[in-house]
Write a protein that holds these residues in place. Structure first.
Motif, PDB file in Angstrom:
ATOM      1  N   MET A 106       0.847  -1.314   0.048  1.00 32.96           N
ATOM      2  CA  MET A 106       0.061   0.071   0.219  1.00 32.96           C
ATOM      3  C   MET A 106       0.692   1.254   0.078  1.00 32.96           C
ATOM      4  O   MET A 106       0.253   2.005  -0.769  1.00 32.96           O
ATOM      5  N   ALA A 107       2.274   1.158   0.563  1.00 37.20           N
ATOM      6  CA  ALA A 107       3.341   2.967   0.740  1.00 37.20           C
ATOM      7  C   ALA A 107       3.448   3.276  -0.691  1.00 37.20           C
ATOM      8  O   ALA A 107       3.082   4.099  -1.112  1.00 37.20           O
ATOM      9  N   LYS A 108       3.611   2.128  -1.232  1.00 41.25           N
ATOM     10  CA  LYS A 108       3.986   1.940  -2.791  1.00 41.25           C
ATOM     11  C   LYS A 108       2.702   2.663  -4.017  1.00 41.25           C
ATOM     12  O   LYS A 108       2.965   3.801  -4.384  1.00 41.25           O
ATOM     13  N   LEU A 109       1.636   1.652  -3.434  1.00 41.96           N
ATOM     14  CA  LEU A 109       0.525   2.634  -4.046  1.00 41.96           C
ATOM     15  C   LEU A 109       0.571   4.260  -3.767  1.00 41.96           C
ATOM     16  O   LEU A 109      -0.407   5.289  -3.972  1.00 41.96           O
ATOM     17  N   ASP A 110       0.556   4.263  -1.988  1.00 39.12           N
ATOM     18  CA  ASP A 110      -0.009   5.676  -2.072  1.00 39.12           C
ATOM     19  C   ASP A 110       0.945   6.352  -2.404  1.00 39.12           C
ATOM     20  O   ASP A 110       0.596   8.295  -3.004  1.00 39.12           O
ATOM     21  N   GLU A 111       2.545   6.300  -2.237  1.00 41.65           N
ATOM     22  CA  GLU A 111       3.599   7.098  -3.565  1.00 41.65           C
ATOM     23  C   GLU A 111       3.611   7.272  -5.028  1.00 41.65           C
ATOM     24  O   GLU A 111       3.080   8.486  -5.078  1.00 41.65           O
ATOM     25  N   LEU A 112       2.654   6.167  -5.769  1.00 42.70           N
ATOM     26  CA  LEU A 112       2.194   6.834  -6.673  1.00 42.70           C
ATOM     27  C   LEU A 112       1.079   7.350  -6.971  1.00 42.70           C
ATOM     28  O   LEU A 112       0.707   8.519  -7.878  1.00 42.70           O
ATOM     29  N   LYS A 113      -0.051   7.734  -5.961  1.00 43.22           N
ATOM     30  CA  LYS A 113      -1.051   8.214  -5.257  1.00 43.22           C
ATOM     31  C   LYS A 113      -0.407   9.637  -5.283  1.00 43.22           C
ATOM     32  O   LYS A 113      -1.300  10.672  -6.363  1.00 43.22           O
ATOM     33  N   SER A 143       6.776   3.637 -10.975  1.00 43.43           N
ATOM     34  CA  SER A 143       5.946   2.683 -10.341  1.00 43.43           C
ATOM     35  C   SER A 143       7.029   1.170 -10.997  1.00 43.43           C
ATOM     36  O   SER A 143       7.206   1.246 -11.889  1.00 43.43           O
ATOM     37  N   LYS A 144       7.801   0.224 -10.377  1.00 45.17           N
ATOM     38  CA  LYS A 144       7.816  -0.166 -10.541  1.00 45.17           C
ATOM     39  C   LYS A 144       7.452  -1.415 -10.731  1.00 45.17           C
ATOM     40  O   LYS A 144       7.533  -2.721 -11.430  1.00 45.17           O
ATOM     41  N   SER A 145       5.869  -1.585 -10.190  1.00 47.63           N
ATOM     42  CA  SER A 145       5.013  -2.873 -10.303  1.00 47.63           C
ATOM     43  C   SER A 145       3.504  -2.168 -10.835  1.00 47.63           C
ATOM     44  O   SER A 145       2.475  -2.144 -10.531  1.00 47.63           O
ATOM     45  N   VAL A 146       3.782  -1.742 -12.406  1.00 39.48           N
ATOM     46  CA  VAL A 146       2.501  -0.693 -12.652  1.00 39.48           C
ATOM     47  C   VAL A 146       1.497  -0.934 -12.998  1.00 39.48           C
ATOM     48  O   VAL A 146       0.517  -1.161 -12.840  1.00 39.48           O
ATOM     49  N   ASP A 147       1.454  -2.568 -13.561  1.00 36.17           N
ATOM     50  CA  ASP A 147       0.088  -3.421 -13.852  1.00 36.17           C
ATOM     51  C   ASP A 147      -0.674  -3.577 -12.550  1.00 36.17           C
ATOM     52  O   ASP A 147      -1.754  -3.108 -13.072  1.00 36.17           O
ATOM     53  N   ARG A 148       0.076  -4.283 -11.324  1.00 38.77           N
ATOM     54  CA  ARG A 148      -0.248  -4.346 -10.141  1.00 38.77           C
ATOM     55  C   ARG A 148      -1.152  -2.979  -9.971  1.00 38.77           C
ATOM     56  O   ARG A 148      -2.018  -2.895  -9.409  1.00 38.77           O
ATOM     57  N   HIS A 149      -0.754  -1.873 -10.083  1.00 37.74           N
ATOM     58  CA  HIS A 149      -0.879  -0.595  -9.161  1.00 37.74           C
ATOM     59  C   HIS A 149      -1.978  -0.334 -10.315  1.00 37.74           C
ATOM     60  O   HIS A 149      -3.161   0.619  -9.228  1.00 37.74           O
ATOM     61  N   LEU A 150      -2.106  -0.034 -11.084  1.00 39.82           N
ATOM     62  CA  LEU A 150      -2.932   0.022 -11.671  1.00 39.82           C
ATOM     63  C   LEU A 150      -4.393  -0.660 -11.227  1.00 39.82           C
ATOM     64  O   LEU A 150      -5.557  -0.361 -11.735  1.00 39.82           O
ATOM     65  N   ASP A 151      -4.431  -1.978 -11.878  1.00 41.82           N
ATOM     66  CA  ASP A 151      -5.219  -2.658 -11.233  1.00 41.82           C
ATOM     67  C   ASP A 151      -5.695  -2.163 -10.275  1.00 41.82           C
ATOM     68  O   ASP A 151      -7.563  -2.070  -9.655  1.00 41.82           O
ATOM     69  N   ALA A 152      -4.792  -2.224  -9.564  1.00 38.65           N
ATOM     70  CA  ALA A 152      -5.945  -1.480  -7.470  1.00 38.65           C
ATOM     71  C   ALA A 152      -6.326   0.092  -8.090  1.00 38.65           C
ATOM     72  O   ALA A 152      -7.736  -0.021  -7.426  1.00 38.65           O
ATOM     73  N   GLU A 177      -5.962  15.241 -15.234  1.00 36.20           N
ATOM     74  CA  GLU A 177      -5.012  14.928 -15.797  1.00 36.20           C
ATOM     75  C   GLU A 177      -5.259  13.614 -16.220  1.00 36.20           C
ATOM     76  O   GLU A 177      -6.281  12.521 -16.067  1.00 36.20           O
ATOM     77  N   VAL A 178      -4.598  13.174 -17.215  1.00 33.44           N
ATOM     78  CA  VAL A 178      -4.689  12.089 -17.998  1.00 33.44           C
ATOM     79  C   VAL A 178      -3.372  11.082 -18.114  1.00 33.44           C
ATOM     80  O   VAL A 178      -2.679  11.719 -18.399  1.00 33.44           O
ATOM     81  N   TYR A 179      -3.564  10.101 -17.845  1.00 36.20           N
ATOM     82  CA  TYR A 179      -1.760   8.743 -18.042  1.00 36.20           C
ATOM     83  C   TYR A 179      -1.751   8.717 -19.212  1.00 36.20           C
ATOM     84  O   TYR A 179      -3.198   7.639 -18.953  1.00 36.20           O
ATOM     85  N   ARG A 180      -0.837   7.829 -19.519  1.00 37.33           N
ATOM     86  CA  ARG A 180      -0.505   7.110 -20.057  1.00 37.33           C
ATOM     87  C   ARG A 180       0.065   5.562 -19.049  1.00 37.33           C
ATOM     88  O   ARG A 180       0.715   5.745 -18.402  1.00 37.33           O
ATOM     89  N   ARG A 181      -0.448   4.468 -19.997  1.00 42.46           N
ATOM     90  CA  ARG A 181       0.583   3.973 -18.594  1.00 42.46           C
ATOM     91  C   ARG A 181       2.077   4.153 -18.379  1.00 42.46           C
ATOM     92  O   ARG A 181       2.732   3.394 -17.559  1.00 42.46           O
ATOM     93  N   THR A 182       2.647   4.517 -19.356  1.00 44.05           N
ATOM     94  CA  THR A 182       4.015   4.851 -20.010  1.00 44.05           C
ATOM     95  C   THR A 182       4.133   6.275 -18.716  1.00 44.05           C
ATOM     96  O   THR A 182       5.342   6.047 -17.863  1.00 44.05           O
TER      97      THR A 182
END
Length: 207
Positions: free
Chosen positions: A1-8, A26-35, A15-20
């Motif tokens: 959760m700490a990494k996800l909160d850091e991303l947020k 994030s080093k776990s971008v797909d997992r964080h995107l799902d969350a 704003e609009v974001y691309r996966r890139t």
């Protein structure tokens, strides 16, 4: 959760974001995107494109079109327009189209972004902003796509062109008109016609 909160913390509402874009935080971008999608922080607009909605008293707002297109293209060089703008010229067009056209240097084809359809067209030349002269030239460029009587619209376009700034119109025709458009508008942007209009206006203002 700490990494996800850091991303947020890097995300901004509206704003609009691309996966890139997200991958840089994030080093776990797909997992964080799902969350982020599950908890409603982000909304998926199209493959690899996501939106962080703003909250208002009326609920979540959709992304601004320019922000959406800029993120999709990863480029600031585009012109957002619509066939509906032809109606502002008063030349007999009345149809309303559920379509936004994007002139740009990179993408071509129709894409659904969110629940909106955009027609991306690669063009070498287009203005930085919309003008009446460009809209008229664009109408003639797309005359064959109109639902109205094309000959009647063209007759009205030629009459409308006679009332517009001759220099600006000639400039738009030269830069943005197709070969067919240049031929159709030649009678109203020819040097002889422009000089005649200037002379007629000079006489009118002198009297």
């Amino acid at each position: 959760m700490a990494k996800l909160d850091e991303l947020k913390k890097h995300l901004k509402k509206g704003e609009v974001y691309r996966r890139t874009d997200l991958a840089q935080w994030s080093k776990s971008v797909d997992r964080h995107l799902d969350a982020l999608l599950r908890d409603g922080t982000l909304q998926k607009l199209s493959q690899g494109v996501y939106y962080y909605p703003k909250e208002t008293a009326f609920g979540k707002t959709p992304p601004e079109e320019e922000v959406l297109v800029r993120s999709f293209l990863k480029d600031d060089r585009f012109l957002l327009t619509s066939p509906n703008l032809y109606n502002s010229l008063g030349v007999g067009t009345t149809q309303l189209y559920n379509l936004r056209r994007v002139y740009n240097h990179k993408r071509h084809g129709e894409f659904m972004l969110g629940n909106r359809k955009f027609d991306f067209q690669v063009k070498h030349h287009f203005p930085n902003k919309l003008t009446p002269e460009f809209i008229l030239v664009d109408l003639v460029n797309n005359l064959d796509r109109l639902a109205e009587d094309k000959q009647e619209v063209l007759k009205n376009v030629l009459n409308k062109a006679e009332t517009m700034d001759a220099r600006k119109l000639a400039h738009s025709v030269t830069l943005y008109g197709t070969a067919k458009t240049k031929k159709l508008l030649a009678p109203v942007v020819s040097t002889t016609n422009i000089l005649h209009r200037r002379k007629k206006n000079a006489v009118k203002y002198a009297s």
